[in-house]
Design an enzyme around this catalytic site. Structure first.
Site, mmCIF file in Angstrom:
data_model
loop_
_atom_site.group_PDB
_atom_site.id
_atom_site.type_symbol
_atom_site.label_atom_id
_atom_site.label_comp_id
_atom_site.label_asym_id
_atom_site.label_seq_id
_atom_site.Cartn_x
_atom_site.Cartn_y
_atom_site.Cartn_z
ATOM 1 N N GLU A 38 42.826 40.852 48.029
ATOM 2 C CA GLU A 38 41.905 41.036 49.150
ATOM 3 C C GLU A 38 41.832 42.513 49.500
ATOM 4 O OE1 GLU A 38 42.172 38.745 52.742
ATOM 5 O OE2 GLU A 38 42.870 36.961 51.672
ATOM 6 N N GLU B 145 48.840 35.190 52.707
ATOM 7 C CA GLU B 145 49.394 36.073 53.734
ATOM 8 C C GLU B 145 50.490 35.376 54.544
ATOM 9 O OE1 GLU B 145 45.684 39.126 54.517
ATOM 10 O OE2 GLU B 145 45.840 37.379 55.847
#
Length: 485
Positions: free
Chosen positions: A384, A192
């Site tokens: 995710e 991320e």
């Protein structure tokens, strides 16, 4: 007449599995030569709906170093995967995992981040994890940097703000690529990466004492160094292990315009561009024009070496991966906001929310997969997606139909995206076993198919207990996504 041949199901080689991070599961924070990391100086949040990493300064780091307990710093204990990895991987294999995403703790290999000699005990631990995965024919998907770096690099050179960190990181990546050559086919550079605009947790940069404009400038500077390091690592991997593939990883913060008012549509477009900027650089190999304008208009000056743009251009990633938890709405005017997984935006009245206020939007996953496929034309990977909830253990069972419902709806939308023509590699649900929450450092925020007997204070037997969702996901995997009931 042209007739498109649309896929009607998940491909046979689809990678079903789960995802974790070293700092949330491993524990063993001070044994076998491991160094202290940035993740392990972040205190547990006092408010369930507020993130714990927002206030990190030199004083709080000093306090954390002097505090050797795990009560205030739960990521130090994790769920003791370091000693339970065989048991946990066996459970993943029982579910039928094709892939297991985990991260390597950089400070377990180089405790201070810049040693010339690697810590052999740290390397040997991941050898053992890979041995166990191979035993069950589970593919490893390894994240090189997942919200932690050796704390010594923050103390010595303010993390990624210093260009020296590129060399430290590439020495680490070269070491693990050579050590695990031929054993790992899929890698990710930074988890991320876009959340580095929030500061410390992703970049290791201490800047809480600075004004907002100064913070933004140094955060983008630090992120530039990460983007260069990502390209260098991709080139390294292709040279050291030509069969392996490198991916980037984005926290996908899909947003919708609050209304059809053109100003709202434009505001939403700008938010999306700022989110996708990072994958634009990593997948396309260049800074997009819209971001150059943003930098110019906001007084942000990125210092680049003369060959940085060439480095970025010559080594784009092989695939693009995302986390997907929620969507928001964007308006040209301010309104009621929601927060979740670093996404901040307007509340959508059409969506339900989790116990932590994260808006649940399965259709948004199909939307974002289509948009990203159209934008990059590179294989996509959902690495995710999951539901943090207050699970209750009742007579050695957890009846989590709410999680099954959440996952079913998202997997169905992935199936629809594949029918739309999206090339999707796999799905690693976050996180297959209960772990310490990244955002709030709680244990009570549970995601897993497997319940871990441990409370927020660290008390419990650490016994692993299968939830109802364990058996449901097993059925999904063995049917290759056809049986979602």
């Amino acid at each position: 007449m042209y007739k498109a041949d649309f896929p009607k199901e998940f491909p046979k080689n689809f990678l079903w599995g789960g995802a974790t991070a070293a700092n949330q599961i491993e524990g063993a924070w001070n044994i076998d030569g491991k160094g202290l990391t940035t993740a392990e100086v972040v205190r547990k949040a006092n408010d369930r709906k507020k993130m714990s990493m927002n206030i990190v300064d030199a004083e709080s780091i000093k306090e954390a170093i002097n505090d050797t307990t795990t009560i205030n710093y739960p990521k130090r204990r994790g769920i003791d995967f370091y000693h339970h990895y065989k048991e946990d991987i066996k459970l993943f294999a029982e579910m039928g995992f094709k892939v297991f995403r985990f991260s390597i703790a950089w400070a377990r290999i180089f405790p201070k981040g810049n040693e010339q000699q690697a810590n052999e005990k740290g390397l040997a631990f991941y050898d053992r994890v890979l041995d166990e995965l191979e035993k069950y024919d589970i593919e490893p998907l390894i994240t090189l940097s997942h919200y932690e770096m050796p704390l010594a690099l923050t103390q010595r050179q303010n993390g990624w703000l210093d260009r020296k960190t590129i060399a430290d990181f590439t020495h680490y990546t070269e070491t693990v690529f050579k050590r695990y050559r031929g054993r790992v086919r899929y890698w990710l550079t930074f988890n991320e990466i876009n959340t580095g605009t929030w500061g410390f947790h992703e970049t290791g940069v201490v800047d809480s004492h600075l004004k907002k404009q100064e913070q933004e400038n140094i955060r983008y500077q630090a992120l530039h160094h990460q983007l260069v390091a990502s390209a260098i690592a991709t080139k390294q991997l292709h040279e050291i292990d030509p069969e392996a593939k490198m991916g980037c990883m984005l926290a996908r913060m899909q947003t919708y315009a609050a209304t059809c008012k053109p100003e709202d549509v434009r505001a939403a477009q700008l938010e999306d561009q700022k989110n996708l900027f990072f994958t634009d650089v990593q997948a396309r190999g260049e800074y997009p024009e819209f971001m150059n304008r943003y930098f110019s208009e906001n007084g942000i000056q990125i210092k680049m070496s003369t060959d940085d743009q060439e480095v970025l251009a010559e080594s784009p990633v092989d695939f693009v991966s995302i986390s997907y938890y929620m969507t928001t709405v964007t308006s040209a005017d301010t309104g009621e906001e929601v927060n979740g997984n670093m996404a901040t935006g307007g509340r959508n009245k059409y969506l339900e929310e989790s116990d932590w206020g994260w808006q649940i939007d399965p259709v948004g996953l199909r939307i974002t997969l289509n948009e990203m496929w159209d934008r990059y034309r590179k294989p996509l990977f959902v690495v995710e997606n999951g539901l943090g909830a207050l699970d209750k253990l009742e007579a050695d069972a957890v009846h989590d139909n709410y999680r099954i419902d959440y996952l079913r709806k998202h997997i169905e939308q992935m199936k629809q995206a594949i029918k739309d023509g999206v090339q999707l590699m796999g799905y690693t649900m976050w996180g297959p076993i209960d772990l310490i929450s990244f955002s709030t450092s709680e244990m009570s925020k549970r995601y897993g198919f497997i319940y871990v007997d441990q409370n927020d204070d660290g008390n419990g037997s650490l016994e692993r207990i299968k939830k109802d969702s364990f058996y449901w996901y097993k059925k999904v995997i063995f049917s290759n996504g056809e049986d979602l009931e």
